[in-house]
Design a protein around this motif. Structure first.
Motif, mmCIF file in Angstrom:
data_model
loop_
_atom_site.group_PDB
_atom_site.id
_atom_site.type_symbol
_atom_site.label_atom_id
_atom_site.label_comp_id
_atom_site.label_asym_id
_atom_site.label_seq_id
_atom_site.Cartn_x
_atom_site.Cartn_y
_atom_site.Cartn_z
ATOM 1 N N ALA A 60 58.726 40.990 -17.992
ATOM 2 C CA ALA A 60 59.240 42.340 -18.198
ATOM 3 C C ALA A 60 59.379 42.663 -19.672
ATOM 4 N N ALA A 63 63.841 45.416 -17.571
ATOM 5 C CA ALA A 63 64.061 46.068 -16.279
ATOM 6 C C ALA A 63 65.175 47.097 -16.344
ATOM 7 N N PHE A 104 57.322 44.997 -16.812
ATOM 8 C CA PHE A 104 58.139 46.076 -16.277
ATOM 9 C C PHE A 104 58.931 46.783 -17.370
ATOM 10 N N LYS A 126 54.167 48.052 -16.117
ATOM 11 C CA LYS A 126 54.492 49.023 -15.069
ATOM 12 C C LYS A 126 55.740 49.789 -15.507
ATOM 13 N N PHE A 164 56.261 53.420 -9.352
ATOM 14 C CA PHE A 164 55.711 52.751 -10.526
ATOM 15 C C PHE A 164 54.475 53.479 -11.039
#
Length: 258
Positions: A60, A63, A104, A126, A164
């Protein structure tokens, strides 16, 4: 500066700031936010720094806000103050920040990405805005910045669904400039940062401020601002200084990232 939460490395004039809570998907706890602000505050005082890369360790970028801290003072993002105010802390950094979005970037993490000047993404990146799903009103600028970057309709699609957005679509929509293979992302971001850092430092700071200040006002006022600041700066420019700068560019070459 805590090496466990935020890691700061230097590559000449480029600072690489890495969020380092991979087991927690680099969730933005109060401690993490404090360390990020501290890092950029210290870097802004470092005379050797001319650009920064912001990225995350592991799967990530971040997050988002650490939901375990929901209800604590400072969880209302727009009311953040002191040493956890990310928006204020990054906005005060006078040099370009390149966001290297490795994975992420969700909600508060999406907002942190939008605080960067340029976004590059790995193929694994994403993006998602889940504010409307988790019951939080954005307070770090996402509701205003995102529509201006990708258009109102696309921004509403993301924010009203919470779905997403993959890296390739993010590039096509203009959210990120380029997409790289995972192992090529940070080197590419560092290279671009070096290209930026090779510009005249006075102009680099002034140009970033001019774009950001103009973005925050109307087009007409921004045009007047540009004319005013251009005239002010022109007082310090001579034919000799321009020629010397031109020769320096010829000798070192221009930045090449394409």
């Amino acid at each position: 500066m805590s090496e466990n939460i935020v890691r700061v490395e230097k590559d000449g004039p480029v600072a690489i700031v890495t969020l380092n809570r991979p087991d927690a998907l680099n969730a933005l706890s109060r401690a993490m936010r404090s360390e990020i602000v501290k890092a950029f505050t210290e870097l802004s005082k470092d005379d050797s720094v001319r650009a920064a890369v912001l990225t995350g360790e592991g799967r990530a970028f971040t997050a988002g806000i650490d939901l375990k801290e929901a209800g604590q003072t400072g969880f209302a993002l727009g009311a953040d103050g002191g040493d956890i105010d990310l928006a204020k802390g990054l906005a005060a950094f006078p040099w370009p920040i390149i966001g290297a979005i490795n994975g992420f970037a969700i909600t508060g993490g999406f907002e942190l990405a939008l605080m960067c000047d340029v976004l590059l993404a790995s193929e694994n990146a994403k993006f998602a805005d889940t504010h409307a799903r988790v019951g939080i009103v954005p307070g770090w600028g996402l509701s205003q910045k995102l529509p201006r970057m990708i258009g109102t309709s696309r921004a509403k699609e993301l924010s009203f669904t919470g779905n997403f957005l993959d890296a390739d679509t993010a590039e096509r929509w203009g959210l990120v400039n380029r997409v790289y293979k995972a192992d090529e992302l940070v080197p590419a971001a560092v290279k671009m940062a070096h290209d930026m850092a090779s510009c005249d430092p006075v102009l680099l700071r002034k140009y970033k401020a001019l774009i950001d200040d103009g973005f925050a006002t109307t087009f007409g006022d921004a045009m007047k601002m540009e004319v005013k600041r251009s005239a002010e700066h022109a007082q310090s420019v001579t034919a000799d200084s321009v020629e010397q700068a031109r020769k320096a560019v010829t000798e070192r070459g221009r930045g090449q990232n394409s």
